[in-house]
Write an enzyme that holds these catalytic residues in place. Sequence first.
Site, PDB file in Angstrom:
ATOM      1  N   ASP A  45      -0.803  -2.250   2.325  1.00  9.25           N
ATOM      2  CA  ASP A  45      -0.301  -3.595   2.223  1.00  9.25           C
ATOM      3  C   ASP A  45      -0.989  -4.341   3.301  1.00  9.25           C
ATOM      4  O   ASP A  45      -0.948  -5.559   2.960  1.00  9.25           O
ATOM      5  CB  ASP A  45       1.279  -3.243   2.539  1.00  9.25           C
ATOM      6  CG  ASP A  45       2.058  -4.570   2.023  1.00  9.25           C
ATOM      7  OD1 ASP A  45       1.953  -4.683   0.774  1.00  9.25           O
ATOM      8  OD2 ASP A  45       2.756  -5.228   2.928  1.00  9.25           O
ATOM      9  N   GLU A  81       2.449 -11.724  11.113  1.00  5.37           N
ATOM     10  CA  GLU A  81       2.675 -10.233  10.208  1.00  5.37           C
ATOM     11  C   GLU A  81       1.453  -9.377  10.291  1.00  5.37           C
ATOM     12  O   GLU A  81       1.552  -8.385  10.425  1.00  5.37           O
ATOM     13  CB  GLU A  81       2.939 -10.857   8.692  1.00  5.37           C
ATOM     14  CG  GLU A  81       3.072  -9.601   7.898  1.00  5.37           C
ATOM     15  CD  GLU A  81       3.692  -9.966   6.663  1.00  5.37           C
ATOM     16  OE1 GLU A  81       4.719 -10.748   6.637  1.00  5.37           O
ATOM     17  OE2 GLU A  81       3.254  -9.486   5.663  1.00  5.37           O
ATOM     18  N   GLU A 130       6.712 -13.371  -2.587  1.00  6.63           N
ATOM     19  CA  GLU A 130       7.639 -13.217  -1.152  1.00  6.63           C
ATOM     20  C   GLU A 130       8.878 -12.633  -1.724  1.00  6.63           C
ATOM     21  O   GLU A 130       9.787 -11.955  -1.143  1.00  6.63           O
ATOM     22  CB  GLU A 130       7.691 -14.500  -0.737  1.00  6.63           C
ATOM     23  CG  GLU A 130       6.000 -15.095  -0.098  1.00  6.63           C
ATOM     24  CD  GLU A 130       5.698 -13.961   1.073  1.00  6.63           C
ATOM     25  OE1 GLU A 130       5.789 -12.714   0.945  1.00  6.63           O
ATOM     26  OE2 GLU A 130       5.154 -14.540   2.115  1.00  6.63           O
ATOM     27  N   GLU A 196       3.454  -5.448  -8.715  1.00  8.06           N
ATOM     28  CA  GLU A 196       4.435  -5.069  -7.431  1.00  8.06           C
ATOM     29  C   GLU A 196       5.018  -3.940  -7.789  1.00  8.06           C
ATOM     30  O   GLU A 196       4.999  -3.139  -6.909  1.00  8.06           O
ATOM     31  CB  GLU A 196       5.568  -6.110  -7.343  1.00  8.06           C
ATOM     32  CG  GLU A 196       5.343  -7.509  -6.811  1.00  8.06           C
ATOM     33  CD  GLU A 196       4.695  -7.437  -5.369  1.00  8.06           C
ATOM     34  OE1 GLU A 196       5.277  -6.313  -4.546  1.00  8.06           O
ATOM     35  OE2 GLU A 196       4.001  -8.066  -4.675  1.00  8.06           O
TER      36      GLU A 196
HETATM   37  C1  HMH Z   1       2.226  -5.906  -2.363  1.00 10.27           C
HETATM   38  N1  HMH Z   1       3.821  -7.848  -2.001  1.00 10.27           N
HETATM   39  C2  HMH Z   1       3.281  -7.109  -1.297  1.00 10.27           C
HETATM   40  N2  HMH Z   1       3.098  -6.971  -0.095  1.00 10.27           N
HETATM   41  C3  HMH Z   1       3.605  -7.905   0.421  1.00 10.27           C
HETATM   42  N3  HMH Z   1       3.512  -7.949   1.993  1.00 10.27           N
HETATM   43  C4  HMH Z   1       4.434  -8.831   0.027  1.00 10.27           C
HETATM   44  C5  HMH Z   1       4.716  -8.946  -1.181  1.00 10.27           C
HETATM   45  C6  HMH Z   1       5.353  -9.891   0.797  1.00 10.27           C
HETATM   46  O1  HMH Z   1       4.368 -10.400   1.652  1.00 10.27           O
END
Ligand code: HMH
Length: 206
Positions: A45, A81, A130, A196
Amino acid sequence: MSLTCEQLIQRYSESWEKATVHPFLNECQSGKIKPEQFNTWLVQDYLFVTQFTRFLASAIANAPVTHFDVLLGGMSAIKDELNWFQEKAQERNLDLSTEKQQTCQAYCEYLHHIQNMAYPIQAVALWAIELAYNQAWQKPGKMVPPYDEFAQRWGNPNFTEYVKLLEKQADEALAEADSEVEKQATATFVKIASLEKDFWQMAYKK
Ligand code: HMH
Protein backbone atom coordinates in the site's frame (compact mmCIF):
# COMPACT_ATOMS: atom_id res chain seq x y z
CA MET A 1 -29.33 14.35 -16.75
CA SER A 2 -25.64 13.57 -16.60
CA LEU A 3 -23.94 10.60 -14.97
CA THR A 4 -23.29 10.85 -11.21
CA CYS A 5 -21.08 9.01 -8.71
CA GLU A 6 -24.19 7.79 -6.92
CA GLN A 7 -25.38 6.11 -10.13
CA LEU A 8 -22.03 4.33 -10.55
CA ILE A 9 -22.28 2.87 -7.03
CA GLN A 10 -25.86 1.74 -7.69
CA ARG A 11 -25.24 0.27 -11.15
CA TYR A 12 -22.13 -1.63 -10.14
CA SER A 13 -23.06 -2.43 -6.54
CA GLU A 14 -21.78 -6.01 -6.79
CA SER A 15 -18.34 -4.93 -8.00
CA TRP A 16 -18.27 -2.25 -5.34
CA GLU A 17 -19.15 -4.74 -2.62
CA LYS A 18 -16.19 -6.92 -3.65
CA ALA A 19 -13.90 -3.87 -3.57
CA THR A 20 -14.86 -3.00 0.01
CA VAL A 21 -15.52 -6.35 1.74
CA HIS A 22 -12.69 -8.88 2.08
CA PRO A 23 -11.49 -11.54 4.56
CA PHE A 24 -8.32 -9.45 5.05
CA LEU A 25 -10.39 -6.67 6.64
CA ASN A 26 -12.39 -9.07 8.81
CA GLU A 27 -9.16 -10.65 10.03
CA CYS A 28 -7.85 -7.19 10.95
CA GLN A 29 -11.07 -6.51 12.82
CA SER A 30 -10.75 -9.72 14.89
CA GLY A 31 -6.96 -9.51 15.20
CA LYS A 32 -6.56 -12.93 13.55
CA ILE A 33 -4.60 -11.62 10.57
CA LYS A 34 -1.02 -12.97 10.54
CA PRO A 35 1.42 -10.08 11.12
CA GLU A 36 3.37 -11.22 8.07
CA GLN A 37 0.25 -10.91 5.91
CA PHE A 38 -0.60 -7.52 7.34
CA ASN A 39 2.95 -6.34 6.71
CA THR A 40 2.75 -7.51 3.10
CA TRP A 41 -0.34 -5.38 2.57
CA LEU A 42 1.29 -2.42 4.37
CA VAL A 43 4.39 -2.35 2.16
CA GLN A 44 2.38 -2.77 -1.05
CA ASP A 45 0.00 0.00 0.00
CA TYR A 46 2.92 2.36 0.67
CA LEU A 47 4.21 1.63 -2.83
CA PHE A 48 0.73 2.29 -4.23
CA VAL A 49 0.43 5.60 -2.37
CA THR A 50 3.72 6.86 -3.83
CA GLN A 51 2.21 6.44 -7.33
CA PHE A 52 -1.15 7.77 -6.15
CA THR A 53 0.68 10.96 -5.07
CA ARG A 54 1.84 11.46 -8.66
CA PHE A 55 -1.67 10.74 -9.89
CA LEU A 56 -3.15 13.38 -7.57
CA ALA A 57 -0.54 15.88 -8.77
CA SER A 58 -1.56 15.30 -12.38
CA ALA A 59 -5.26 15.59 -11.48
CA ILE A 60 -4.47 18.98 -9.90
CA ALA A 61 -2.67 19.94 -13.10
CA ASN A 62 -5.89 19.26 -15.05
CA ALA A 63 -8.44 20.55 -12.53
CA PRO A 64 -10.39 23.81 -12.67
CA VAL A 65 -9.19 26.37 -10.09
CA THR A 66 -12.47 25.94 -8.18
CA HIS A 67 -11.35 22.38 -7.33
CA PHE A 68 -7.87 23.38 -6.09
CA ASP A 69 -8.84 23.89 -2.44
CA VAL A 70 -10.08 20.33 -1.92
CA LEU A 71 -7.32 18.72 -3.98
CA LEU A 72 -4.52 20.66 -2.32
CA GLY A 73 -5.96 19.59 1.04
CA GLY A 74 -5.71 16.02 -0.25
CA MET A 75 -2.09 16.63 -1.23
CA SER A 76 -1.30 17.79 2.29
CA ALA A 77 -3.04 14.70 3.74
CA ILE A 78 -0.92 12.47 1.49
CA LYS A 79 2.26 14.13 2.74
CA ASP A 80 1.17 13.10 6.23
CA GLU A 81 0.20 9.65 5.07
CA LEU A 82 3.55 8.93 3.42
CA ASN A 83 5.39 9.94 6.60
CA TRP A 84 3.01 7.82 8.67
CA PHE A 85 3.61 4.78 6.41
CA GLN A 86 7.35 5.24 6.89
CA GLU A 87 6.90 5.32 10.67
CA LYS A 88 4.73 2.19 10.66
CA ALA A 89 7.24 0.40 8.47
CA GLN A 90 10.09 1.35 10.80
CA GLU A 91 8.17 0.13 13.87
CA ARG A 92 7.61 -3.18 12.11
CA ASN A 93 11.10 -3.43 10.64
CA LEU A 94 9.82 -3.51 7.08
CA ASP A 95 11.82 -2.83 3.95
CA LEU A 96 9.92 -0.31 1.82
CA SER A 97 12.17 -0.82 -1.18
CA THR A 98 10.50 -4.17 -1.86
CA GLU A 99 9.30 -5.02 -5.37
CA LYS A 100 5.71 -4.37 -6.28
CA GLN A 101 3.49 -7.40 -6.57
CA GLN A 102 1.72 -7.82 -9.90
CA THR A 103 -1.59 -6.33 -8.73
CA CYS A 104 0.11 -3.27 -7.24
CA GLN A 105 2.13 -2.86 -10.43
CA ALA A 106 -1.01 -3.14 -12.59
CA TYR A 107 -2.82 -0.59 -10.41
CA CYS A 108 0.08 1.88 -10.61
CA GLU A 109 0.29 1.45 -14.39
CA TYR A 110 -3.44 2.04 -14.68
CA LEU A 111 -3.15 5.30 -12.71
CA HIS A 112 -0.35 6.38 -15.02
CA HIS A 113 -2.51 5.48 -18.03
CA ILE A 114 -5.46 7.66 -16.95
CA GLN A 115 -3.20 10.63 -16.10
CA ASN A 116 -3.45 11.69 -19.75
CA MET A 117 -7.21 11.34 -19.97
CA ALA A 118 -9.95 13.95 -19.51
CA TYR A 119 -10.26 15.52 -16.04
CA PRO A 120 -13.73 14.04 -15.26
CA ILE A 121 -12.16 10.57 -15.49
CA GLN A 122 -9.46 11.54 -13.02
CA ALA A 123 -12.00 13.16 -10.68
CA VAL A 124 -14.08 9.95 -10.67
CA ALA A 125 -10.95 7.85 -10.09
CA LEU A 126 -9.80 10.00 -7.15
CA TRP A 127 -13.21 9.75 -5.53
CA ALA A 128 -13.53 5.98 -6.09
CA ILE A 129 -10.04 5.22 -4.77
CA GLU A 130 -10.56 7.19 -1.56
CA LEU A 131 -14.14 5.96 -1.07
CA ALA A 132 -12.98 2.34 -1.37
CA TYR A 133 -10.71 2.67 1.68
CA ASN A 134 -13.14 4.92 3.55
CA GLN A 135 -15.86 2.26 3.35
CA ALA A 136 -13.71 -0.87 3.47
CA TRP A 137 -12.00 0.04 6.76
CA GLN A 138 -15.32 0.93 8.41
CA LYS A 139 -17.46 -1.99 7.27
CA PRO A 140 -16.10 -4.70 9.63
CA GLY A 141 -16.85 -2.56 12.71
CA LYS A 142 -14.52 -1.62 15.56
CA MET A 143 -11.08 -3.16 15.02
CA VAL A 144 -8.75 -4.49 17.73
CA PRO A 145 -5.31 -2.87 18.27
CA PRO A 146 -3.00 -2.40 16.48
CA TYR A 147 -5.33 -2.45 13.47
CA ASP A 148 -7.74 0.14 14.90
CA GLU A 149 -5.16 2.80 13.99
CA PHE A 150 -5.37 1.77 10.33
CA ALA A 151 -9.18 1.66 10.37
CA GLN A 152 -9.15 5.18 11.89
CA ARG A 153 -6.84 6.59 9.25
CA TRP A 154 -9.32 5.96 6.43
CA GLY A 155 -12.53 5.69 8.42
CA ASN A 156 -12.37 8.91 10.44
CA PRO A 157 -15.02 11.64 10.00
CA ASN A 158 -12.60 14.13 8.39
CA PHE A 159 -11.61 11.61 5.74
CA THR A 160 -15.30 10.79 5.16
CA GLU A 161 -15.93 14.52 4.65
CA TYR A 162 -13.01 14.75 2.19
CA VAL A 163 -14.47 11.84 0.18
CA LYS A 164 -17.84 13.62 0.03
CA LEU A 165 -16.15 16.72 -1.37
CA LEU A 166 -14.35 14.57 -3.96
CA GLU A 167 -17.75 13.13 -4.96
CA LYS A 168 -19.20 16.62 -5.35
CA GLN A 169 -16.29 17.65 -7.55
CA ALA A 170 -16.48 14.47 -9.63
CA ASP A 171 -20.20 15.09 -10.17
CA GLU A 172 -19.45 18.67 -11.24
CA ALA A 173 -16.83 17.45 -13.70
CA LEU A 174 -19.20 14.77 -15.05
CA ALA A 175 -21.88 17.40 -15.60
CA GLU A 176 -19.63 18.89 -18.29
CA ALA A 177 -18.65 15.57 -19.85
CA ASP A 178 -19.86 14.27 -23.22
CA SER A 179 -21.10 10.71 -23.62
CA GLU A 180 -17.68 9.37 -24.62
CA VAL A 181 -16.08 10.74 -21.46
CA GLU A 182 -19.02 9.37 -19.43
CA LYS A 183 -18.34 5.97 -20.93
CA GLN A 184 -14.64 6.16 -20.05
CA ALA A 185 -15.43 7.36 -16.51
CA THR A 186 -17.74 4.38 -16.06
CA ALA A 187 -15.07 1.97 -17.29
CA THR A 188 -12.58 3.58 -14.90
CA PHE A 189 -14.91 3.12 -11.94
CA VAL A 190 -15.41 -0.59 -12.76
CA LYS A 191 -11.65 -1.10 -13.27
CA ILE A 192 -10.82 0.56 -9.96
CA ALA A 193 -13.37 -1.62 -8.14
CA SER A 194 -11.69 -4.70 -9.58
CA LEU A 195 -8.15 -3.52 -8.71
CA GLU A 196 -9.24 -2.69 -5.15
CA LYS A 197 -10.68 -6.21 -4.75
CA ASP A 198 -7.39 -7.76 -5.95
CA PHE A 199 -5.33 -5.42 -3.77
CA TRP A 200 -6.60 -6.96 -0.50
CA GLN A 201 -5.72 -10.41 -1.77
CA MET A 202 -2.02 -9.45 -2.11
CA ALA A 203 -1.69 -9.79 1.68
CA TYR A 204 -1.78 -13.55 1.19
CA LYS A 205 0.92 -13.62 -1.48
CA LYS A 206 4.67 -13.20 -1.27
C1 HMH B 1 -5.10 0.35 -2.78
N1 HMH B 1 -6.66 2.18 -2.44
C2 HMH B 1 -5.51 1.62 -2.10
N2 HMH B 1 -4.71 2.15 -1.18
C3 HMH B 1 -5.05 3.30 -0.56
N3 HMH B 1 -4.23 3.82 0.38
C4 HMH B 1 -6.28 3.93 -0.88
C5 HMH B 1 -7.05 3.33 -1.84
C6 HMH B 1 -6.75 5.19 -0.20
O1 HMH B 1 -5.82 6.20 -0.27
